[in-house]
Structure formats: structure tokens, C-alpha cells
Scaffold this active site. Structure first.
Site, PDB file in Angstrom:
ATOM      1  N   LYS A 173       0.838  -1.202   0.000  1.00 27.84           N
ATOM      2  CA  LYS A 173       0.000   0.000   0.000  1.00 27.84           C
ATOM      3  C   LYS A 173       0.871   1.249   0.000  1.00 27.84           C
ATOM      4  O   LYS A 173       1.939   1.281   0.627  1.00 27.84           O
ATOM      5  CB  LYS A 173      -0.891   0.021   1.250  1.00 27.84           C
ATOM      6  CG  LYS A 173      -1.880  -1.125   1.306  1.00 27.84           C
ATOM      7  CD  LYS A 173      -2.911  -1.017   0.201  1.00 27.84           C
ATOM      8  CE  LYS A 173      -3.947  -2.117   0.307  1.00 27.84           C
ATOM      9  NZ  LYS A 173      -4.896  -2.095  -0.808  1.00 27.84           N
ATOM     10  N   ASN A 204      -5.172   3.214  -3.316  1.00 26.61           N
ATOM     11  CA  ASN A 204      -6.563   3.252  -2.828  1.00 26.61           C
ATOM     12  C   ASN A 204      -7.202   4.641  -2.949  1.00 26.61           C
ATOM     13  O   ASN A 204      -7.787   5.161  -1.991  1.00 26.61           O
ATOM     14  CB  ASN A 204      -6.642   2.734  -1.392  1.00 26.61           C
ATOM     15  CG  ASN A 204      -6.397   1.224  -1.316  1.00 26.61           C
ATOM     16  OD1 ASN A 204      -5.284   0.781  -1.023  1.00 26.61           O
ATOM     17  ND2 ASN A 204      -7.415   0.426  -1.629  1.00 26.61           N
ATOM     18  N   GLU A 254     -11.659  -2.372  -8.596  1.00 26.22           N
ATOM     19  CA  GLU A 254     -12.196  -3.071  -7.423  1.00 26.22           C
ATOM     20  C   GLU A 254     -13.430  -2.389  -6.840  1.00 26.22           C
ATOM     21  O   GLU A 254     -14.195  -3.016  -6.121  1.00 26.22           O
ATOM     22  CB  GLU A 254     -11.115  -3.205  -6.342  1.00 26.22           C
ATOM     23  CG  GLU A 254     -10.707  -1.898  -5.713  1.00 26.22           C
ATOM     24  CD  GLU A 254      -9.653  -2.079  -4.630  1.00 26.22           C
ATOM     25  OE1 GLU A 254      -8.483  -2.300  -4.982  1.00 26.22           O
ATOM     26  OE2 GLU A 254      -9.988  -1.997  -3.446  1.00 26.22           O
ATOM     27  N   HIS A 304      -9.557  -8.612  -8.172  1.00 22.89           N
ATOM     28  CA  HIS A 304      -9.397  -8.127  -6.795  1.00 22.89           C
ATOM     29  C   HIS A 304      -9.767  -9.249  -5.830  1.00 22.89           C
ATOM     30  O   HIS A 304     -10.832  -9.820  -5.912  1.00 22.89           O
ATOM     31  CB  HIS A 304     -10.344  -6.941  -6.580  1.00 22.89           C
ATOM     32  CG  HIS A 304     -10.209  -6.282  -5.248  1.00 22.89           C
ATOM     33  ND1 HIS A 304     -11.268  -6.155  -4.380  1.00 22.89           N
ATOM     34  CD2 HIS A 304      -9.145  -5.713  -4.629  1.00 22.89           C
ATOM     35  CE1 HIS A 304     -10.858  -5.517  -3.287  1.00 22.89           C
ATOM     36  NE2 HIS A 304      -9.589  -5.240  -3.420  1.00 22.89           N
ATOM     37  N   GLU A 324      -4.922 -12.680  -6.288  1.00 21.54           N
ATOM     38  CA  GLU A 324      -4.383 -11.843  -5.205  1.00 21.54           C
ATOM     39  C   GLU A 324      -4.551 -12.615  -3.890  1.00 21.54           C
ATOM     40  O   GLU A 324      -5.676 -12.858  -3.462  1.00 21.54           O
ATOM     41  CB  GLU A 324      -5.162 -10.520  -5.166  1.00 21.54           C
ATOM     42  CG  GLU A 324      -4.710  -9.587  -4.072  1.00 21.54           C
ATOM     43  CD  GLU A 324      -5.337  -8.194  -4.181  1.00 21.54           C
ATOM     44  OE1 GLU A 324      -6.297  -8.018  -4.953  1.00 21.54           O
ATOM     45  OE2 GLU A 324      -4.859  -7.296  -3.470  1.00 21.54           O
TER      46      GLU A 324
HETATM   47 MG    MG Z   1      -6.684  -2.336  -4.287  1.00 23.44          MG
END
Ligand code: MG
Length: 367
Positions: A173, A204, A254, A304, A324
Site C-alpha cells: 500500500k 486506494n 475493485e 481483486h 491476489e
Molecule cells: Mg486495491
């Protein structure tokens, strides 16, 4: 095959590792430790029961249960469980003014998974075979070890553990208050793992356009595989400009709720990699359509998470694209997913091949 019973449960599962991303944190901005998992069991006149489930992170769980119980159950009783396409559209049309994305669609996904589970059990085939049997396994990357609250050394320990299992890469992230913090963290992870390891990053939806351009150019220098959700998901023109401006592939999808929302991105040439979430698009039936649209557009699909059900679409109709590895609901199921040499294998039992023991339901049920 007439539907005779619909049973709904709501579980709240502890996450194996707390999560924190640019768009998801607890009330005080810290890590989130639980995931909501609405579950539906649909039984047919011959006694076959199909299992479906949904997920949400920061709310919407009891509302999803209400939609399943109060809105969908009366629409499903006495219907033919084998008519997944017709029933998908029946639910979608009926709830059109209540939500064509979000919680309604996520509840619809649970129903759709259960109907595919029933179909597979009646046919005596795993769902990926019913869908088309495009391949027998899918490569896996590790995605549960790069949260914003983790230090670089904690991330590297987690990444190395899963790379040692044969997974081909890792995702981390980004999205701290100062983007330079993120660049530094990515640089350090790259240095620790070496130049050959596949690394993707996920913002995100954190940034505005100028910041995303700056970050994207830095990521290109660090050999990052894709830049996920750089901008607000509603900003289709912004993503189109960004995809044109940067060399690094822009990955997203996603948070998109149906084939129609993917279509808007495709028409705007605003994404390089599509990442449908099997629950947020409304289940297997809709996800297959999104994959077909990606085929036509000649764009890769990298689904996702929700790996336990996604594996059936990934192996059923996709020639390439990875799974994932995010074990958020893994502890709900009786058996772990099989991973060999970095490849996830779809369950071979008829249907989805998933089972939630009653003991798990009793333990994690939300009353
Ligand atoms: Mg993502």
C-alpha cells in the site's frame, strides 16, 4: 430445480493480519481488524444446498443481511435455481431504484455464488469446469503484508515468507499524508527484495492528478509493475489523462459495481489493467461478462481478492491473470486453498468446493 429455502447468516471474521490502506482505517485512523461476511445458503427441492457469501469492511453488513432476507428471499422461493442468468436480472431489475451498485449488488453476489454452487453440485462438476475450464491453476501474488501501519522491515519479513512459498510477487500500500514517505518506503522495499522481484503498489484512491503524476514517475524509476487506484474511482477523465501521461500501467476496478461501470472506463481509455471484485460486481455471472469485455478491449484482468471464489472465474474463463492472495475470509472455510509452486488450484469438489462449518457460524455469527 425449485428453490425451497433460503437461509441467511452474518459473520464477522477476524482478519489474519490487521489492514490499513489510504481509503480504509478504523475510527481513529488505525488498522482495521475484522471483516463482515454475509452468508447465504440456498436449498433446492432435491435437498441440494448452495453456499454464497459477500463481504464488506467498514459497514453495510446488517444492511446486506436485510436485503438477502427481506428483499431477495421472497423473490427466490419457488424459482428454478439453475436459471442464474434470469435470476441475476430479476434481482437487478427489482432493486433498480434501491441500488445498482454497492450493498444490493454485493448481496446479489452472494445469491449468484450460491446458484453456481448448486449448479456445480447438481452437474457433479467444479464451477471452473462448468464455466469453461480455460486453465487448471493461476499464479498467485502476495497482498496481505504491505499495509500502511507496517514498518519497512515488517513488510520485508512478510513478503519474504510468501515469496519463499513460490508466489511470484508482492503488492504494498501507498498513500501516506506525504507522498514522499511512500516513495521512500517503496525504494527501501525494492532495495531489500532486489531488482528481479515483481512489486505492485496500491494508492486506494488517495491522490489528485498532479500528485499522482509525480508519484507515478517515481514508481516508474523503481520498476513497479502497476499503479493501482491512483485517483478517486469516479474520476474517469482523470484516469484517462493519467494513463496517457504515465508509462506505468494504471490498474483499477475493485470499486466498480457492474459491467456498465467498466464500460465507462473502457470507452474513455482510462485503465491499463482491470481488477473486478467478484462480490462488488454481483457475482460470477457478472464477472464473466467483465472478463469478456476486457478480452475485447485486449486488456489484462487481475482480479481483486476474494480468492476462494475468484479462482473459479480465473481458471474457468481467463487465459492469464493472477490471484491476489488475501486470506481475509479464509478462516471461515473448512479447508484452505491449495497453492503449489506459486499456483493456486481450484477446488475439485462439485460446485464452489467451499464449506463453512456450523461451528464457525456459531462462533462468529452477528446476532
Ligand atoms: Mg486495491
Amino acid at each position: 430445480m425449485r428453490i425451497t429455502k433460503v437461509r441467511t447468516e452474518l459473520l464477522r471474521m477476524p482478519l489474519p493480519r490487521p489492514m490499513q490502506a489510504a481509503s480504509s482505517s478504523d475510527k481513529k485512523g488505525g488498522p482495521v481488524s475484522k471483516i463482515n461476511m454475509p452468508v447465504v445458503f440456498i436449498t433446492t427441492e432435491d435437498g441440494t444446498t448452495g453456499l454464497g457469501y459477500s463481504w464488506s469492511l467498514l459497514g453495510g453488513d446488517t444492511a446486506t443481511r436485510c436485503i438477502l432476507q427481506d428483499d431477495f428471499t421472497p423473490l427466490l422461493i419457488d424459482e428454478d435455481a439453475l436459471d442464474h442468468e434470469r435470476l441475476w436480472h430479476k434481482l437487478y431489475r427489482r432493486m433498480q431504484t434501491g441500488g445498482r451498485r454497492g450493498l444490493v449488488t454485493q448481496a446479489q453476489a452472494a445469491v449468484d455464488l450460491a446458484l453456481w454452487d448448486i449448479k456445480g453440485k447438481i452437474a457433479g462438476l467444479p464451477v471452473y469446469k462448468l464455466l469453461g475450464g480455460r486453465r487448471e491453476s493461476a499464479p498467485v501474488y502476495y497482498s496481505d503484508g504491505g499495509w500502511l501501519y507496517m514498518s519497512v522491515s515488517e513488510m520485508v519479513v512478510a513478503f519474504e515468507e510468501y515469496l519463499a512459498l513460490g508466489m511470484f510477487g508482492v503488492k504494498m500500500k501507498i498513500g501516506h499524508a506525504d507522498y514522499r514517505t511512500d516513495i521512500e518506503r517503496v525504494r527501501e522495499v525494492r532495495k531489500a527484495l532486489g531488482d528481479k522481484v515483481w512489486i505492485a503498489v496500491d494508492a486506494n484512491q488517495k491522490w489528485d492528478f498532479p500528485t499522482a503524476v509525480r508519484v507515478g514517475r517515481e514508481l516508474e524509476q523503481l520498476g513497479i509493475a502497476w499503479f493501482e487506484e491512483p485517483l478517486l474511482c469516479e474520476d474517469i477523465p482523470g484516469h484517462a489523462r493519467l494513463a496517457a501521461e504515465l508509462d506505468i500501467p494504471i490498474a483499477l476496478g475493485e470499486t466498480l459495481g457492474s459491467r456498465y461501470e467498466f464500460n465507462a472506463y473502457l470507452r474513455a481509455d482510462a485503465a491499463d489493467i482491470l481488477q473486478p471484485d467478484i462480490i462488488r460486481v454481483g457475482g460470477i455471472t457478472e464477472m464473466v461478462k467483465v472478463v469478456t469485455m476486457a478480452d475485447v478491449a485486449n486488456l489484462p484482468v487481475e482480479p481483486h481478492h476474494m480468492m476462494e471464489s475468484t479462482i473459479h472465474v480465473a481458471c474457468g474463463v481467463m487465459e492469464s491473470g493472477a490471484i491476489e492472495y488475501m486470506p481475509w475470509v479464509a478462516n471461515a472455510f473448512a479447508e484452505p486453498m491449495q497453492i503449489k509452486n506459486g499456483q493456486m488450484l481450484p477446488p475439485q469438489k462439485p460446485g464452489l468446493g467451499l464449506e463453512i462449518p456450523e461451528e464457525i457460524i456459531r462462533r462468529f455469527r452477528v446476532g
